[in-house]
Scaffold this active site. Structure first.
Site, mmCIF file in Angstrom:
data_model
loop_
_atom_site.group_PDB
_atom_site.id
_atom_site.type_symbol
_atom_site.label_atom_id
_atom_site.label_comp_id
_atom_site.label_asym_id
_atom_site.label_seq_id
_atom_site.Cartn_x
_atom_site.Cartn_y
_atom_site.Cartn_z
ATOM 1 N N LYS A 29 -57.660 -40.641 -8.881
ATOM 2 C CA LYS A 29 -57.757 -42.094 -9.070
ATOM 3 C C LYS A 29 -56.557 -42.812 -8.432
ATOM 4 O O LYS A 29 -56.727 -43.765 -7.678
ATOM 5 C CB LYS A 29 -57.792 -42.419 -10.575
ATOM 6 C CG LYS A 29 -57.533 -43.889 -10.891
ATOM 7 C CD LYS A 29 -57.554 -44.173 -12.375
ATOM 8 C CE LYS A 29 -56.261 -43.946 -13.111
ATOM 9 N NZ LYS A 29 -55.290 -45.044 -13.077
ATOM 10 N N ASN A 30 -55.358 -42.345 -8.750
ATOM 11 C CA ASN A 30 -54.172 -43.085 -8.318
ATOM 12 C C ASN A 30 -53.881 -42.933 -6.827
ATOM 13 O O ASN A 30 -53.020 -43.635 -6.287
ATOM 14 C CB ASN A 30 -52.950 -42.693 -9.157
ATOM 15 C CG ASN A 30 -53.079 -43.224 -10.579
ATOM 16 O OD1 ASN A 30 -53.953 -44.049 -10.861
ATOM 17 N ND2 ASN A 30 -52.228 -42.753 -11.475
ATOM 18 N N ARG A 100 -54.177 -53.362 -13.055
ATOM 19 C CA ARG A 100 -52.936 -53.776 -12.394
ATOM 20 C C ARG A 100 -52.889 -53.384 -10.933
ATOM 21 O O ARG A 100 -52.241 -54.041 -10.128
ATOM 22 C CB ARG A 100 -51.739 -53.121 -13.080
ATOM 23 C CG ARG A 100 -51.692 -53.287 -14.550
ATOM 24 C CD ARG A 100 -50.534 -52.508 -15.095
ATOM 25 N NE ARG A 100 -49.313 -52.931 -14.447
ATOM 26 C CZ ARG A 100 -48.638 -54.014 -14.761
ATOM 27 N NH1 ARG A 100 -49.039 -54.766 -15.746
ATOM 28 N NH2 ARG A 100 -47.546 -54.333 -14.119
ATOM 29 N N CYS A 124 -48.739 -54.746 -20.302
ATOM 30 C CA CYS A 124 -49.917 -53.960 -20.701
ATOM 31 C C CYS A 124 -49.526 -53.044 -21.849
ATOM 32 O O CYS A 124 -48.386 -53.073 -22.301
ATOM 33 C CB CYS A 124 -50.483 -53.192 -19.527
ATOM 34 S SG CYS A 124 -49.531 -51.764 -19.089
ATOM 35 N N ARG A 129 -44.008 -53.766 -17.357
ATOM 36 C CA ARG A 129 -44.438 -53.516 -15.981
ATOM 37 C C ARG A 129 -44.339 -54.739 -15.061
ATOM 38 O O ARG A 129 -45.349 -55.236 -14.570
ATOM 39 C CB ARG A 129 -45.857 -52.932 -15.981
ATOM 40 C CG ARG A 129 -45.939 -51.657 -16.780
ATOM 41 C CD ARG A 129 -47.328 -51.078 -16.805
ATOM 42 N NE ARG A 129 -47.644 -50.317 -15.601
ATOM 43 C CZ ARG A 129 -48.807 -49.704 -15.417
ATOM 44 N NH1 ARG A 129 -49.752 -49.786 -16.322
ATOM 45 N NH2 ARG A 129 -49.025 -49.020 -14.319
ATOM 46 N N ASP A 312 -47.702 -39.489 -16.878
ATOM 47 C CA ASP A 312 -49.152 -39.464 -17.101
ATOM 48 C C ASP A 312 -49.644 -38.180 -17.766
ATOM 49 O O ASP A 312 -50.824 -38.066 -18.093
ATOM 50 C CB ASP A 312 -49.900 -39.670 -15.766
ATOM 51 C CG ASP A 312 -49.743 -41.092 -15.241
ATOM 52 O OD1 ASP A 312 -49.333 -41.968 -16.015
ATOM 53 O OD2 ASP A 312 -50.029 -41.306 -14.044
ATOM 54 N N ARG A 404 -61.807 -45.187 -17.323
ATOM 55 C CA ARG A 404 -61.030 -45.712 -16.194
ATOM 56 C C ARG A 404 -60.464 -44.577 -15.352
ATOM 57 O O ARG A 404 -60.157 -44.782 -14.174
ATOM 58 C CB ARG A 404 -59.862 -46.572 -16.701
ATOM 59 C CG ARG A 404 -60.314 -47.809 -17.423
ATOM 60 C CD ARG A 404 -59.148 -48.680 -17.759
ATOM 61 N NE ARG A 404 -58.394 -49.031 -16.546
ATOM 62 C CZ ARG A 404 -57.320 -49.783 -16.546
ATOM 63 N NH1 ARG A 404 -56.858 -50.264 -17.679
ATOM 64 N NH2 ARG A 404 -56.696 -50.077 -15.427
#
Ligand code: EPU
Length: 426
Positions: A29-30, A100, A124, A129, A312, A404
């Site tokens: 994802k990232n 974001r 968040c 952030r 994470d 997500r």
């Protein structure tokens, strides 16, 4: 259906079964998010494969479409995008507040079109952030920045290469500045750059598009600006956080899982922690296998920018260490409020005390199922892991966070023996 997480959905797991078998990692994802935004830098078609079908990807495509990008799914995980007809330069609050990463439109829009209007993301669940490092860098590249009514309004007739020393190796700021600098006039140096594998993946795509970037993956990235970029094809790297989550699932359930696609070079800090806690793993050519045969020993972990221990995976490790032998500490240095899962784990019987940014965990011999509530993506999955190891039934609510970042997670886990089901919210 992917891309439509239902706010009220819950996941119910019945714990106590050791998970066994093979699980395949999806694309990261990232990595995929910045790669999708990078396609704004050219008017030619780009093709990305191994794009995971996740809510955040859906949100990104929606934003890109609103900007004028045309895209087509060529198959399950491959998408072709064309930014030839982009006619809007705004990322609205409604989308940026839900994701974001939408802030990553700033660099590409500014570099290619000379202007961008992007909502600031606000705080968040895991921390404040701010985006000061992104904005400071854009200004050094010659952009004029105005903050008006919650929006960043940026303009530059032409960005100019500059020396960009980052006060912190922010992943998002490195990505935004890297993208912006590809089309700047002259040379840009990003110092104290983030070194995450996702940065390397982005630089690979950008170079395939004609950019001149060297040093990605180190703390100093050099970008020689070019006048235009062209189309390219690119395969997204495997998701190291998803892989690490499944490896931890093997450890916490005393199972035996081969995670196909897990890359040891991207997971060195996690594997080091496994070695210290006595979790048995073997690195194979096409993945990693974990055989969880005994309770892990206590360990001290500090989250750090890559190659340090990833924030994470912090929540997942906290779940695992809750069932460890002896005591562990976890120090969270990346986000100031990323321990929300601790109190939920306590509801399952974990013994965790949080003081400031340090959590102290005294291992217990068992956890007991209970209703718990997810607060963010990685917190959700840590509760799921704890539930898979707990006695009885655990009901995790607010699982829209999970959608997500984890592709078809119930399906993947149930294939290796998890008793897991999604319950439609009422
Ligand atoms: N920061 C600033 N100013 C800035 C930018 C960041 O102070 O201008 C601070 C943040 O407030 C935070 C720290 O720096 O305390 C790290 O933020 P960073 O910019 O590195 O993170 P990010 O780009 O917002 C990405 C991932 C996160 C991951 C972090 C850290 C994406 C889309 N998100 O966020 O992923 O936790 O890097 O590795 O790539 C997740 O997937 O669950 C997730 C939250």
């Amino acid at each position: 259906m992917w891309g439509r997480a239902d706010y009220m959905d819950k996941i119910v797991v019945r714990g106590g079964t050791p998970l066994q078998g093979e699980i395949v990692v999806s694309g990261a994802k990232n990595a995929a998010l910045p790669l999708l935004f990078a396609t704004l830098l050219t008017d030619e078609e780009c093709r990305l494969s191994q794009v995971p079908k996740l809510v955040d990807i859906h949100t990104t495509l929606r934003l890109l479409r609103d900007l004028g990008v045309q895209y087509d799914w060529l198959n399950e995980h491959e998408v072709a995008l064309s930014s030839r007809l982009v006619r809007c330069f705004e990322a609205p609050y409604e989308l940026v507040k839900t994701m974001r990463a939408s802030f990553l439109t700033l660099g590409p829009l500014l570099a290619r079109f000379g202007r961008a209007r992007v909502s600031t993301p606000g705080g968040c669940a895991i921390g404040a952030r701010p985006v000061n490092i992104h904005l400071d860098g854009m200004q050094r590249l010659g952009a004029s920045i105005r903050l008006r009514q919650g929006y960043v309004e940026a303009e530059a007739s032409k960005l100019r290469g500059a020396y960009l020393p980052l006060e912190f190796p922010s992943v998002g700021a490195t990505e935004n500045l890297l993208m912006a600098a590809t089309l700047a006039e002259g040379v840009t140096i990003i110092d104290n750059a983030a070194q995450e594998p996702e940065i390397v993946d982005l630089a690979l795509l950008l170079n395939a598009m004609g950019a001149r970037i060297s040093g990605a993956g180190t703390s100093r990235i050099t970008i020689e600006g070019v006048t235009s970029l062209h189309g390219a094809n690119h395969v997204v790297i495997p998701d190291r956080v998803e892989a690490g989550t499944f490896l931890t699932a093997a450890a916490i359930t005393s199972g035996d899982i081969f995670v196909r696609g897990a890359r040891a070079d991207h997971l060195a800090a996690l594997l080091q922690t496994f070695a210290e806690t006595g979790v048995h793993f073997s690195v194979q050519e096409d993945g990693i296998r974990v055989t969880g045969n005994r309770r892990p020993c206590g360990v001290n972990i500090t989250t750090l920018p890559y190659p340090g221990f990833p924030t994470d995976l912090q929540a997942q490790l906290m779940a695992m260490l809750s069932l460890g032998v002896g005591h562990s500490t976890i120090t969270e240095t990346i986000f100031e409020n990323r321990f929300m899962h601790a109190q939920e784990l306590v509801r399952l019987g974990a013994d965790i005390h949080v003081q400031g940014n340090i959590a102290t965990i005294h291992g217990v011999t068992y956890l007991t199922g209970a209703p718990v509530m997810a607060t963010d993506l990685r917190a959700s999955v840590s509760l799921l892991l704890a539930g898979l190891a707990a006695q009885g039934e655990t009901e995790v609510s607010r699982v829209y966070h999970l959608d997500r970042g984890y592709e078809r997670i119930e399906e993947k886990l149930s294939r290796i023996g998890a008793r897991i089901r999604r319950v439609k919210g009422s």
